[in-house]
Structure formats: structure tokens, C-alpha cells
Scaffold this motif. Structure first.
Motif, mmCIF file in Angstrom:
data_model
loop_
_atom_site.group_PDB
_atom_site.id
_atom_site.type_symbol
_atom_site.label_atom_id
_atom_site.label_comp_id
_atom_site.label_asym_id
_atom_site.label_seq_id
_atom_site.Cartn_x
_atom_site.Cartn_y
_atom_site.Cartn_z
ATOM 1 N N LEU A 49 0.851 -1.195 0.000
ATOM 2 C CA LEU A 49 0.000 0.000 0.000
ATOM 3 C C LEU A 49 0.883 1.240 0.000
ATOM 4 N N HIS A 50 0.407 2.279 -0.682
ATOM 5 C CA HIS A 50 1.086 3.575 -0.632
ATOM 6 C C HIS A 50 0.491 4.437 0.469
ATOM 7 N N THR A 51 -0.573 3.962 1.013
ATOM 8 C CA THR A 51 -1.226 4.671 2.112
ATOM 9 C C THR A 51 -0.891 3.919 3.405
ATOM 10 N N VAL A 52 -0.827 4.648 4.510
ATOM 11 C CA VAL A 52 -0.370 3.995 5.738
ATOM 12 C C VAL A 52 -1.445 3.063 6.312
ATOM 13 N N GLU A 66 0.894 -5.933 13.081
ATOM 14 C CA GLU A 66 2.066 -6.700 12.610
ATOM 15 C C GLU A 66 2.214 -6.668 11.086
ATOM 16 N N TYR A 67 1.235 -6.136 10.377
ATOM 17 C CA TYR A 67 1.376 -6.023 8.920
ATOM 18 C C TYR A 67 2.273 -4.844 8.526
ATOM 19 N N GLY A 68 2.694 -4.089 9.520
ATOM 20 C CA GLY A 68 3.656 -3.023 9.248
ATOM 21 C C GLY A 68 3.001 -1.754 8.731
ATOM 22 N N ARG A 69 3.851 -0.757 8.511
ATOM 23 C CA ARG A 69 3.319 0.546 8.113
ATOM 24 C C ARG A 69 2.798 0.544 6.673
ATOM 25 N N TRP A 70 3.557 -0.120 5.796
ATOM 26 C CA TRP A 70 3.174 -0.185 4.376
ATOM 27 C C TRP A 70 2.770 -1.624 4.100
ATOM 28 N N VAL A 71 1.495 -1.867 4.059
ATOM 29 C CA VAL A 71 0.975 -3.240 4.049
ATOM 30 C C VAL A 71 1.229 -3.911 2.699
ATOM 31 N N ARG A 72 1.726 -5.144 2.756
ATOM 32 C CA ARG A 72 1.978 -5.903 1.523
ATOM 33 C C ARG A 72 0.658 -6.342 0.901
ATOM 34 N N ARG A 73 0.716 -6.558 -0.403
ATOM 35 C CA ARG A 73 -0.478 -7.020 -1.138
ATOM 36 C C ARG A 73 -1.119 -8.234 -0.461
ATOM 37 N N ASP A 74 -0.302 -9.259 -0.175
ATOM 38 C CA ASP A 74 -0.867 -10.491 0.368
ATOM 39 C C ASP A 74 -1.457 -10.286 1.761
ATOM 40 N N VAL A 199 5.784 12.612 -5.408
ATOM 41 C CA VAL A 199 5.981 12.968 -3.997
ATOM 42 C C VAL A 199 6.729 11.830 -3.309
ATOM 43 N N ARG A 200 7.418 12.167 -2.252
ATOM 44 C CA ARG A 200 8.020 11.087 -1.463
ATOM 45 C C ARG A 200 6.931 10.413 -0.657
ATOM 46 N N ARG A 201 7.001 9.087 -0.558
ATOM 47 C CA ARG A 201 5.953 8.367 0.180
ATOM 48 C C ARG A 201 5.879 8.876 1.617
ATOM 49 N N ALA A 202 7.056 9.172 2.190
ATOM 50 C CA ALA A 202 7.111 9.759 3.532
ATOM 51 C C ALA A 202 8.370 10.588 3.617
ATOM 52 N N THR A 203 8.289 11.679 4.372
ATOM 53 C CA THR A 203 9.464 12.515 4.582
ATOM 54 C C THR A 203 9.691 12.598 6.088
ATOM 55 N N ALA A 204 10.861 12.183 6.538
ATOM 56 C CA ALA A 204 11.176 12.118 7.964
ATOM 57 C C ALA A 204 10.040 11.423 8.728
ATOM 58 N N GLY A 205 9.530 10.357 8.131
ATOM 59 C CA GLY A 205 8.501 9.560 8.794
ATOM 60 C C GLY A 205 7.089 10.080 8.597
ATOM 61 N N LEU A 210 -0.807 11.981 4.671
ATOM 62 C CA LEU A 210 -1.262 12.898 5.731
ATOM 63 C C LEU A 210 -1.231 14.340 5.251
ATOM 64 N N ASN A 211 -0.210 14.671 4.454
ATOM 65 C CA ASN A 211 -0.196 16.019 3.863
ATOM 66 C C ASN A 211 -1.460 16.243 3.054
ATOM 67 N N GLY A 212 -1.791 15.236 2.244
ATOM 68 C CA GLY A 212 -2.981 15.343 1.404
ATOM 69 C C GLY A 212 -4.223 15.572 2.248
ATOM 70 N N LEU A 213 -4.301 14.845 3.366
ATOM 71 C CA LEU A 213 -5.491 14.953 4.217
ATOM 72 C C LEU A 213 -5.553 16.287 4.953
ATOM 73 N N LEU A 214 -4.398 16.695 5.487
ATOM 74 C CA LEU A 214 -4.399 17.890 6.327
ATOM 75 C C LEU A 214 -4.491 19.168 5.502
ATOM 76 N N LEU A 215 -3.884 19.132 4.308
ATOM 77 C CA LEU A 215 -3.820 20.361 3.512
ATOM 78 C C LEU A 215 -4.808 20.350 2.350
ATOM 79 N N GLY A 216 -5.488 19.217 2.183
ATOM 80 C CA GLY A 216 -6.392 19.062 1.035
ATOM 81 C C GLY A 216 -7.504 20.099 1.003
ATOM 82 N N GLY A 217 -7.822 20.687 2.148
ATOM 83 C CA GLY A 217 -8.907 21.669 2.209
ATOM 84 C C GLY A 217 -8.481 23.061 1.755
ATOM 85 N N LEU A 218 -7.184 23.257 1.527
ATOM 86 C CA LEU A 218 -6.724 24.584 1.083
ATOM 87 C C LEU A 218 -7.338 24.916 -0.277
ATOM 88 N N PRO A 219 -7.537 26.215 -0.561
ATOM 89 C CA PRO A 219 -8.000 26.590 -1.894
ATOM 90 C C PRO A 219 -7.029 26.058 -2.954
#
Ligand code: FAD
Length: 373
Positions: A49-52, A66-74, A199-205, A210-219
Motif C-alpha cells: 500500500l502507498h497509504t499507511v 504486525e502487517y507493518g506501516r506499508w501493508v503488503r499485497r498479500d 511525492v516522497r511516500r514519507a518525509t522524515a517519517g 497525511l499532507n494530502g489529508l491535512l492540507l487538502g482543504g486549502l483553496p
């Protein structure tokens, strides 16, 4: 004679079935594949997954830690299987709905085995990325090399030692190009018509989602400016390697084309090391070569078309006015398209589609619950 029938046992169909159950509404899920999560089972091997994980789970049953931060397909498939079991969702597999027609106060469905089903309420959750699309490039029928859509790609093994052209720098195209470069293809070219937002999947973790979610409401303009600034800071200039900066802002492309940015899981490194070579857009084919928009041509052994999907919904319904010109339902995600007819899983957001279907499942279940006599 079910009261509610859900089409598709992907994330969206399972989530809405569970939410309906929680409201005391029984439903049956009809699934064309051999099990739940059919789309995910068929995706390429290296896919995570590209989403956390925490923002990709369905309601009331998170994806295990236990599936980790970036979940595998399986692991996502395992999760969706566990989800269906946990909520005892009634899934009838191997059942393709071919046509849906309105009746007096019920919807009737034609199944692939020739039988018919009907229900007062139908939820269509057959996937936004339903039907692989390959453009009708001139000359394509004469092409003698291998051609496959990204939906059919599994891994680099069949392409070891081969020259491969990947068409389309979206998330699938970029990741498949990287997979081929790592997996021993002799050369990998990436045909680009419109420069991608990367975009980088994550920057400094901190995940891009999350950027998309938090800033998505901007004009739109403010968001576009901010996203372009962040891209310049995070992503090296790829113009010397043949990838221009995108001319159109990210939020503008999201609004006009339902476009999401490419998450860099290796493509920037591979372009800079010239293991993946950006080339112009595909114009046409001959028997042995592919002509590009810049007037040059390439002679790959194989072409992988990462050229997107259609919803396939127009094949299900006679009433074309249900859909916009791209085949997306005009009403979806909580609003009934017609009395007793709901579509879900068609809203493309920067917060991720899994998160979005989780949200929509509550809305659709609530709407159905409220509409019941
Ligand atoms: C390569 C790739 C990577 C992705 N990565 C992410 C990610 O990281 N995060 C994210 O949030 N999203 C991601 N997505 C988007 C992903 O499509 C959605 O998250 C999710 O699969 C949507 O679920 P869905 O239930 O709407 O559709 P699907 O998972 O496609 O489920 C639809 C189901 O309907 C069934 N069906 C279709 N037609 C019929 C019919 N006529 N009759 C009966 N059954 C039918 C299908 O077999 C399928 O099981 C990715 C997509 C792709 C292609």
C-alpha cells in the motif's frame, strides 16, 4: 429475493456489508471472482500500500499492527478475508452480474449463469479501477511484440534480458518500471505524455497521505503552490533526465482528472541512475517499433501499458444518464443515484481510496437504513 444486494467483495463491498449488518440490515454480496479481494489478489508481487496502515483499514476492525506501516499485497488480502469472516459477510463468489435493470420497486440483475436476482436495494461496489484500458494506438494490431496492461503484470521474471517500454508514469507505471530495472530487464524506457507529480511516500517519517489529508482543504491555488514548492524541496530536478516539471497544479489535476500523485518508491533513483529512461509519449506502432511524439522511435521486445482503467459501469446499466462522460456515477458515496441504487468507491482523494471507501460505507449504510420502511 434479497432485500439488499451488494456487487463486489472488494474493500468497498465488504465494508458496506459490515456496516449494514451493524444496523440490522442483512445483505448478500455477489462477487465475480473466486474469493473476496479479487482485485488485490491479481496485483503485482512487489506491491505494498502507498497509504499507511492506520489510514487504510475498514470500519470497526483495523488492519493488524504486525502487517507493518506499508501493508503488503498479500497481507491486505488476508486482512480482507479476515474482515469478511469477522462480520460473517454472506459472499456468493463466482457470480458475475452482467446487467442491472429497474423494475416497479425492485432492481433486477442478470447473472452470468443466465439466472436472475432481484433486490429492493442494490449497492454497486465493482471498483473504480475496473476495466483495464489500452488506448487504440494506430498500428497496434500489427505489433508483433508482447503487449500487456499493467493489470496483468506480476513480476519482472518474463522480462529478464528484454527491452521493455512501460507506457504511463502513474503509480503503477513508475513502480513497474522500477521492478523491471531491479529484476534484470535489459533496458527500461518509460513513455511520458504528461509529466507526473512525484511525492516522497514519507518525509522524515511523515507520510504524503497525511499532507494530502491535512492540507487538502486549502483553496486550489494555494494547494498547488504549496505542493509545487514541496516537490522542489523533496524531489531532485529530473529535467536533465527527461522528466519536466508538471505544468498543471496537483489539486487542479485531482479535480479535473481524478489524478493522484506518484509516490516515489524507486523511480527517482532509477531515472537518475539511468536505469529507467524517460521517453516521449507513444504515438503509434509498427510491427516492430513504437513511434514516439518527439519523432523518435524505440524497438522494445515488450510494451506494458500502464494506461489506466475505466469503471465498466456503462455495460451494467442501460441508463447512460447515471454516469458522467468518464463513466463515473453522477451520484455516489452516500447519495442514492436512483431510489434503491447506490454506487461507492468512485471518489478519488488524496487521503487514499481505502480510507474513502471506509467513510462511504457508513454513509451508504446509513442512507439505506434510513430509507427502509
Ligand atoms: C496498483 C494499485 C495500487 C493501489 N494502492 C492503493 C493504496 O495504497 N491505498 C489505497 O487506498 N488505494 C489503493 N489502490 C486503489 C484500490 O483500487 C482501492 O483502494 C480498493 O481496491 C478499492 O476497493 P473497491 O472495493 O472499491 O474495488 P475493488 O477492490 O476493485 O473491488 C471490486 C470487486 O468487485 C468485483 N466485481 C467487479 N465487477 C463485478 C460484477 N459485474 N459482478 C460481481 N462482482 C464484480 C471484483 O471482482 C472485485 O472483487 C490501488 C490500486 C491499484 C490498482
Amino acid at each position: 429475493m434479497g432485500d439488499v444486494i451488494v456487487l463486489g467483495a472488494g474493500a468497498a463491498g465488504l465494508a458496506v456489508a459490515a456496516q449494514l449488518k451493524a444496523r440490522g440490515v442483512d445483505c448478500e454480496v455477489l462477487e465475480r471472482g473466486p474469493g473476496v479481494a479479487t482485485s488485490w489478489r491479481g496485483r503485482y508481487d512487489r506491491l505494498h500500500l502507498h497509504t499507511v496502515r492506520r489510514l487504510s483499514g475498514l470500519p470497526d476492525f483495523p488492519i493488524p499492527r504486525e502487517y507493518g506501516r506499508w501493508v503488503r499485497r498479500d497481507d491486505l488480502v488476508r486482512y480482507l478475508e479476515a474482515y469478511a469472516e469477522r462480520f460473517e459477510i454472506d459472499v456468493r463468489t463466482g457470480t458475475t452480474v452482467q446487467r442491472i435493470k429497474p423494475g416497479a420497486d425492485r432492481w433486477s440483475m442478470q447473472l452470468d449463469d443466465g439466472s436472475e436476482r432481484s433486490a429492493r436495494t442494490v449497492v454497486v461496489a465493482t471498483g473504480y479501477l475496473h476495466t483495464p484500458v489500452v488506448p487504440p494506438w494506430p498500428g497496434l494490431p500489427t505489433w508483433t511484440g508482447t503487449l500487456m496492461h499493467s493489470a496483468q503484470y506480476r513480476n519482472a521474471e518474463p522480462f529478464r534480458g528484454k527491452d521493455v517500454l512501460v507506457v504511463g508514469p502513474g503509480n503503477s507505471g513508475a513502480e513497474i518500471a522500477t521492478d523491471l530495472a531491479e529484476g534484470g530487464a535489459a533496458s527500461v524506457s518509460l513513455a511520458i505524455r504528461t509529466p507526473p507529480h512525484i511525492v516522497r511516500r514519507a518525509t522524515a517519517g511523515w507520510p504524503a497521505q497525511l499532507n494530502g489529508l491535512l492540507l487538502g482543504g486549502l483553496p486550489e491555488r494555494a494547494f498547488n503552490t504549496m505542493a509545487a514548492g514541496m516537490a522542489r524541496m523533496e524531489i531532485p530536478d529530473l529535467r536533465p533526465y527527461g522528466i519536466d516539471r508538471p505544468a498543471e497544479g496537483l489539486k487542479t489535476r485531482l479535480r479535473t482528472q481524478r489524478y493522484v500523485p506518484v509516490q516515489d518508491v524507486g523511480i527517482v533513483r532509477d531515472v537518475r541512475s539511468r536505469r529507467v529512461r524517460p521517453v516521449g509519449a507513444v504515438q503509434s506502432f509498427t510491427a516492430t517499433s513504437v513511434l514516439l511524439a518527439d519523432g523518435t522511435s524505440v524497438r522494445p521486445d515488450a510494451v506494458i501499458a500502464a494506461t489506466g482503467y475505466a469503471t465498466g459501469l456503462r455495460d451494467l446499466f442501460e441508463d447512460a444518464s447515471l454516469f458522467d462522460e468518464t463513466g463515473v456515477p453522477r451520484a455516489h458515496g452516500g447519495a442514492a443515484a436512483r431510489p434503491g441504487l447506490y454506487f461507492m468507491g468512485y471518489d478519488v482523494t488524496l487521503g487514499g481510496m481505502l480510507r474513502q471507501v471506509a467513510i462511504e460505507s457508513r454513509l451508504v449504510a446509513r442512507a439505506i437504513g434510513n430509507a427502509r420502511p
